[in-house]
Design a protein around this motif. Structure first.
Motif, short mmCIF file in Angstrom:
data_model
loop_
_atom_site.label_atom_id
_atom_site.label_comp_id
_atom_site.label_asym_id
_atom_site.label_seq_id
_atom_site.Cartn_x
_atom_site.Cartn_y
_atom_site.Cartn_z
N SER A 59 0.84 -1.20 0.00
CA SER A 59 0.00 0.00 0.00
C SER A 59 0.87 1.24 0.00
N HIS A 60 0.54 2.18 -0.90
CA HIS A 60 1.23 3.46 -0.97
C HIS A 60 0.27 4.54 -0.47
N TYR A 61 0.67 5.23 0.59
CA TYR A 61 -0.14 6.31 1.18
C TYR A 61 0.43 7.65 0.73
N LEU A 62 -0.37 8.41 0.01
CA LEU A 62 0.03 9.77 -0.35
C LEU A 62 -0.02 10.65 0.90
N PRO A 63 0.61 11.83 0.88
CA PRO A 63 0.47 12.75 2.00
C PRO A 63 -1.02 13.00 2.29
N GLY A 64 -1.40 12.85 3.54
CA GLY A 64 -2.79 13.01 3.93
C GLY A 64 -3.63 11.76 3.72
N GLY A 65 -3.06 10.70 3.15
CA GLY A 65 -3.80 9.46 2.91
C GLY A 65 -4.22 8.81 4.22
N THR A 66 -5.42 8.20 4.20
CA THR A 66 -5.96 7.60 5.43
C THR A 66 -6.66 6.28 5.16
N ALA A 67 -6.68 5.47 6.19
CA ALA A 67 -7.57 4.31 6.27
C ALA A 67 -8.46 4.58 7.49
N GLN A 68 -9.75 4.69 7.25
CA GLN A 68 -10.69 5.05 8.31
C GLN A 68 -10.76 3.97 9.40
N LEU A 69 -11.31 4.36 10.54
CA LEU A 69 -11.50 3.42 11.64
C LEU A 69 -12.32 2.23 11.15
N ALA A 70 -11.75 1.06 11.30
CA ALA A 70 -12.42 -0.17 10.85
C ALA A 70 -11.84 -1.35 11.61
N PRO A 71 -12.65 -2.39 11.81
CA PRO A 71 -12.13 -3.59 12.47
C PRO A 71 -11.30 -4.42 11.49
N GLN A 72 -10.27 -5.05 12.02
CA GLN A 72 -9.48 -5.96 11.22
C GLN A 72 -10.32 -7.19 10.88
N GLU A 73 -10.34 -7.55 9.60
CA GLU A 73 -11.12 -8.71 9.16
C GLU A 73 -10.52 -10.00 9.71
N ALA A 74 -9.20 -10.02 9.86
CA ALA A 74 -8.47 -11.20 10.32
C ALA A 74 -7.16 -10.73 10.92
N GLU A 75 -6.41 -11.64 11.50
CA GLU A 75 -5.09 -11.30 12.04
C GLU A 75 -4.26 -10.62 10.95
N THR A 76 -3.64 -9.48 11.30
CA THR A 76 -2.94 -8.67 10.30
C THR A 76 -1.62 -8.14 10.86
N VAL A 77 -0.60 -8.14 10.01
CA VAL A 77 0.69 -7.53 10.34
C VAL A 77 0.95 -6.43 9.31
N TYR A 78 1.30 -5.24 9.80
CA TYR A 78 1.67 -4.11 8.95
C TYR A 78 3.18 -3.89 9.10
N VAL A 79 3.89 -3.69 7.99
CA VAL A 79 5.32 -3.39 8.00
C VAL A 79 5.54 -2.15 7.15
#
Length: 106
Positions: free
Chosen positions: A36-56
């Motif tokens: 995932s590429h986040y531009l300046p100001g890019g967001t992911a809104q408040l949401a529940p994780q669908e499954a176990e997730t790791v972010y790097v």
């Protein structure tokens, strides 16, 4: 990367994700890997994780918030969320940020 599948997840603004593994043309069955590429100001809104997730975080800086706690993650920082955990992601800088999202399939 040339074969990565772009998609538009609900609740994401200013984010350009591509599916590296876990799509129809990949052999993975138990997880997905997304760049995932986040531009300046890019967001992911408040949401529940669908499954176990790791972010790097690979480059740049992203602010992750969950359970009232905010953490700023930089290159090579990672975070783990269990299924159902509510989280937000935001790029508060003037530079793009990139991150891998590794998620178990439900």
């Amino acid at each position: 990367i040339a074969d990565a599948e772009p998609f538009n997840p609900v609740g994401h603004d200013g984010v350009g994700p591509v599916r590296l593994q876990g799509g129809a043309s990949t052999p993975t069955t138990d997880f997905t890997v997304v760049l995932s590429h986040y531009l300046p100001g890019g967001t992911a809104q408040l949401a529940p994780q669908e499954a176990e997730t790791v972010y790097v975080v690979l480059s740049g800086e992203l602010v992750m918030a969950s359970d009232g706690v905010e953490e700023t993650l930089g290159a090579y920082d990672s975070v783990h969320f269990t299924a159902g955990t509510l989280r937000t992601v935001e790029n508060r800088t003037n530079l793009p940020a990139s991150m891998l999202v590794i998620r178990a399939k439900r």
